[in-house]
Design a protein around this motif. Structure first.
Motif, PDB file in Angstrom:
ATOM      1  N   PRO A   1       0.813  -1.224   0.000  1.00 22.25           N
ATOM      2  CA  PRO A   1       0.000   0.000   0.000  1.00 22.25           C
ATOM      3  C   PRO A   1       0.848   1.277   0.000  1.00 22.25           C
ATOM      4  O   PRO A   1       0.470   2.268  -0.617  1.00 22.25           O
ATOM      5  CB  PRO A   1      -0.827  -0.104   1.281  1.00 22.25           C
ATOM      6  N   ALA A   2       1.962   1.254   0.661  1.00 21.93           N
ATOM      7  CA  ALA A   2       2.829   2.436   0.674  1.00 21.93           C
ATOM      8  C   ALA A   2       3.375   2.720  -0.716  1.00 21.93           C
ATOM      9  O   ALA A   2       3.546   3.871  -1.102  1.00 21.93           O
ATOM     10  CB  ALA A   2       3.974   2.239   1.662  1.00 21.93           C
ATOM     11  N   LEU A   3       3.638   1.679  -1.482  1.00 18.08           N
ATOM     12  CA  LEU A   3       4.140   1.868  -2.835  1.00 18.08           C
ATOM     13  C   LEU A   3       3.059   2.384  -3.772  1.00 18.08           C
ATOM     14  O   LEU A   3       3.353   3.001  -4.782  1.00 18.08           O
ATOM     15  CB  LEU A   3       4.709   0.547  -3.371  1.00 18.08           C
ATOM     16  N   ALA A   4       1.799   2.138  -3.451  1.00 13.56           N
ATOM     17  CA  ALA A   4       0.696   2.578  -4.304  1.00 13.56           C
ATOM     18  C   ALA A   4       0.340   4.037  -4.090  1.00 13.56           C
ATOM     19  O   ALA A   4      -0.410   4.603  -4.875  1.00 13.56           O
ATOM     20  CB  ALA A   4      -0.535   1.709  -4.041  1.00 13.56           C
ATOM     21  N   GLN A   5       0.842   4.651  -3.049  1.00 16.44           N
ATOM     22  CA  GLN A   5       0.522   6.054  -2.769  1.00 16.44           C
ATOM     23  C   GLN A   5       1.118   6.954  -3.836  1.00 16.44           C
ATOM     24  O   GLN A   5       2.274   6.842  -4.191  1.00 16.44           O
ATOM     25  CB  GLN A   5       1.064   6.446  -1.387  1.00 16.44           C
ATOM     26  N   SER A   6       0.321   7.855  -4.338  1.00 13.55           N
ATOM     27  CA  SER A   6       0.763   8.795  -5.357  1.00 13.55           C
ATOM     28  C   SER A   6       1.727   9.814  -4.766  1.00 13.55           C
ATOM     29  O   SER A   6       1.691  10.107  -3.579  1.00 13.55           O
ATOM     30  CB  SER A   6      -0.451   9.509  -5.942  1.00 13.55           C
ATOM     31  N   THR A   7       2.546  10.379  -5.619  1.00 17.05           N
ATOM     32  CA  THR A   7       3.466  11.435  -5.184  1.00 17.05           C
ATOM     33  C   THR A   7       2.803  12.804  -5.269  1.00 17.05           C
ATOM     34  O   THR A   7       3.424  13.811  -4.967  1.00 17.05           O
ATOM     35  CB  THR A   7       4.744  11.430  -6.042  1.00 17.05           C
ATOM     36  N   ASP A   8       1.521  12.857  -5.716  1.00 15.19           N
ATOM     37  CA  ASP A   8       0.776  14.108  -5.748  1.00 15.19           C
ATOM     38  C   ASP A   8       0.603  14.638  -4.317  1.00 15.19           C
ATOM     39  O   ASP A   8       0.895  13.956  -3.355  1.00 15.19           O
ATOM     40  CB  ASP A   8      -0.604  13.916  -6.371  1.00 15.19           C
TER      41      ASP A   8
ATOM     42  N   ILE B   1      -3.021  22.991  -2.851  1.00 16.02           N
ATOM     43  CA  ILE B   1      -4.446  22.638  -2.917  1.00 16.02           C
ATOM     44  C   ILE B   1      -5.023  23.067  -4.256  1.00 16.02           C
ATOM     45  O   ILE B   1      -5.714  22.298  -4.924  1.00 16.02           O
ATOM     46  CB  ILE B   1      -5.221  23.281  -1.742  1.00 16.02           C
ATOM     47  N   GLU B   2      -4.731  24.287  -4.674  1.00 16.20           N
ATOM     48  CA  GLU B   2      -5.250  24.775  -5.952  1.00 16.20           C
ATOM     49  C   GLU B   2      -4.680  23.983  -7.122  1.00 16.20           C
ATOM     50  O   GLU B   2      -5.388  23.713  -8.084  1.00 16.20           O
ATOM     51  CB  GLU B   2      -4.973  26.266  -6.104  1.00 16.20           C
ATOM     52  N   ALA B   3      -3.424  23.593  -7.046  1.00 12.87           N
ATOM     53  CA  ALA B   3      -2.825  22.798  -8.123  1.00 12.87           C
ATOM     54  C   ALA B   3      -3.448  21.406  -8.192  1.00 12.87           C
ATOM     55  O   ALA B   3      -3.671  20.870  -9.273  1.00 12.87           O
ATOM     56  CB  ALA B   3      -1.321  22.697  -7.921  1.00 12.87           C
ATOM     57  N   ALA B   4      -3.758  20.823  -7.033  1.00  8.87           N
ATOM     58  CA  ALA B   4      -4.285  19.460  -7.003  1.00  8.87           C
ATOM     59  C   ALA B   4      -5.797  19.382  -7.184  1.00  8.87           C
ATOM     60  O   ALA B   4      -6.298  18.455  -7.809  1.00  8.87           O
ATOM     61  CB  ALA B   4      -3.900  18.791  -5.678  1.00  8.87           C
ATOM     62  N   TYR B   5      -6.542  20.346  -6.635  1.00 13.02           N
ATOM     63  CA  TYR B   5      -8.005  20.236  -6.578  1.00 13.02           C
ATOM     64  C   TYR B   5      -8.756  21.350  -7.301  1.00 13.02           C
ATOM     65  O   TYR B   5      -9.979  21.353  -7.313  1.00 13.02           O
ATOM     66  CB  TYR B   5      -8.466  20.208  -5.119  1.00 13.02           C
ATOM     67  N   GLY B   6      -8.055  22.314  -7.856  1.00 17.45           N
ATOM     68  CA  GLY B   6      -8.738  23.416  -8.524  1.00 17.45           C
ATOM     69  C   GLY B   6      -8.816  24.625  -7.609  1.00 17.45           C
ATOM     70  O   GLY B   6      -8.334  24.608  -6.474  1.00 17.45           O
ATOM     71  N   PRO B   7      -9.446  25.685  -8.105  1.00 17.43           N
ATOM     72  CA  PRO B   7      -9.455  26.939  -7.346  1.00 17.43           C
ATOM     73  C   PRO B   7     -10.202  26.841  -6.019  1.00 17.43           C
ATOM     74  O   PRO B   7     -11.155  26.085  -5.890  1.00 17.43           O
ATOM     75  CB  PRO B   7     -10.153  27.928  -8.289  1.00 17.43           C
ATOM     76  N   ILE B   8      -9.748  27.626  -5.071  1.00 14.56           N
ATOM     77  CA  ILE B   8     -10.442  27.747  -3.790  1.00 14.56           C
ATOM     78  C   ILE B   8     -11.673  28.596  -4.038  1.00 14.56           C
ATOM     79  O   ILE B   8     -11.579  29.706  -4.567  1.00 14.56           O
ATOM     80  CB  ILE B   8      -9.520  28.358  -2.727  1.00 14.56           C
ATOM     81  N   THR B   9     -12.843  28.068  -3.713  1.00 15.29           N
ATOM     82  CA  THR B   9     -14.094  28.739  -4.047  1.00 15.29           C
ATOM     83  C   THR B   9     -14.700  29.501  -2.880  1.00 15.29           C
ATOM     84  O   THR B   9     -15.410  30.472  -3.080  1.00 15.29           O
ATOM     85  CB  THR B   9     -15.131  27.728  -4.568  1.00 15.29           C
ATOM     86  N   THR B  10     -14.452  29.057  -1.656  1.00 14.19           N
ATOM     87  CA  THR B  10     -15.087  29.682  -0.495  1.00 14.19           C
ATOM     88  C   THR B  10     -14.097  29.739   0.659  1.00 14.19           C
ATOM     89  O   THR B  10     -13.334  28.806   0.874  1.00 14.19           O
ATOM     90  CB  THR B  10     -16.321  28.865  -0.047  1.00 14.19           C
ATOM     91  N   ARG B  11     -14.151  30.836   1.402  1.00 10.57           N
ATOM     92  CA  ARG B  11     -13.380  30.981   2.642  1.00 10.57           C
ATOM     93  C   ARG B  11     -14.361  31.350   3.740  1.00 10.57           C
ATOM     94  O   ARG B  11     -15.204  32.202   3.545  1.00 10.57           O
ATOM     95  CB  ARG B  11     -12.339  32.085   2.515  1.00 10.57           C
ATOM     96  N   GLN B  12     -14.234  30.694   4.865  1.00  8.31           N
ATOM     97  CA  GLN B  12     -15.142  30.960   5.977  1.00  8.31           C
ATOM     98  C   GLN B  12     -14.322  31.056   7.258  1.00  8.31           C
ATOM     99  O   GLN B  12     -13.578  30.137   7.587  1.00  8.31           O
ATOM    100  CB  GLN B  12     -16.150  29.823   6.079  1.00  8.31           C
ATOM    101  N   PRO B  13     -14.437  32.172   7.982  1.00  3.17           N
ATOM    102  CA  PRO B  13     -13.698  32.271   9.243  1.00  3.17           C
ATOM    103  C   PRO B  13     -14.195  31.239  10.244  1.00  3.17           C
ATOM    104  O   PRO B  13     -15.378  30.920  10.285  1.00  3.17           O
ATOM    105  CB  PRO B  13     -13.972  33.690   9.727  1.00  3.17           C
ATOM    106  N   GLY B  14     -13.275  30.720  11.033  1.00  5.36           N
ATOM    107  CA  GLY B  14     -13.637  29.750  12.060  1.00  5.36           C
ATOM    108  C   GLY B  14     -14.136  30.435  13.316  1.00  5.36           C
ATOM    109  O   GLY B  14     -14.311  31.648  13.368  1.00  5.36           O
ATOM    110  N   ASN B  15     -14.338  29.652  14.342  1.00  7.01           N
ATOM    111  CA  ASN B  15     -14.805  30.148  15.630  1.00  7.01           C
ATOM    112  C   ASN B  15     -13.590  30.582  16.456  1.00  7.01           C
ATOM    113  O   ASN B  15     -12.819  29.746  16.899  1.00  7.01           O
ATOM    114  CB  ASN B  15     -15.578  29.039  16.348  1.00  7.01           C
ATOM    115  N   PRO B  16     -13.400  31.883  16.671  1.00  6.15           N
ATOM    116  CA  PRO B  16     -12.209  32.334  17.393  1.00  6.15           C
ATOM    117  C   PRO B  16     -12.125  31.822  18.825  1.00  6.15           C
ATOM    118  O   PRO B  16     -11.039  31.626  19.355  1.00  6.15           O
ATOM    119  CB  PRO B  16     -12.304  33.851  17.361  1.00  6.15           C
TER     120      PRO B  16
END
Length: 96
Positions: free
Chosen positions: A16-23, A43-58
């Motif tokens: 299984p370790a050998l099957a892991q992609s280098t991406d 993230i953008e290179a692997a999954y496309g553009p970031i579409t939404t940003r949401q602040p977390g709970n401070p």
């Protein structure tokens, strides 16, 4: 016979370790606490553009931000950054 069984066991454990992609692997990036600027570029290179940003709970997370990449359903991708580091991810990874 034991030697053969030991070699077969070792080979089956390593497969299984050998099957892991280098991406980009978001789960390893979480373990490495990758900085936000570096992680967002990957993230953008692997999954496309970031579409939404949401602040977390401070109160719960301090300085945090949820980042969503394109997709929905099975293709839904979300990443949590706290204090400028990647701390959680939910995204598919590719195998070789």
């Amino acid at each position: 016979m034991r030697l053969i069984c030991t070699i077969l066991l070792a080979a089956s454990i390593a497969t299984p370790a050998l099957a892991q992609s280098t991406d980009f692997n978001p789960y390893q990036a979480v373990l490495d606490q990758m900085p936000q600027a570096e992680a967002e570029a990957l993230i953008e290179a692997a999954y496309g553009p970031i579409t939404t940003r949401q602040p977390g709970n401070p109160e719960a997370d301090g300085d945090s931000e949820m980042v969503y990449a394109e997709g929905s359903g099975q293709n839904f991708k979300v990443f949590l950054f706290c204090d400028g580091k990647l701390t959680a991810a939910s995204a598919p990874i590719t195998a070789k």
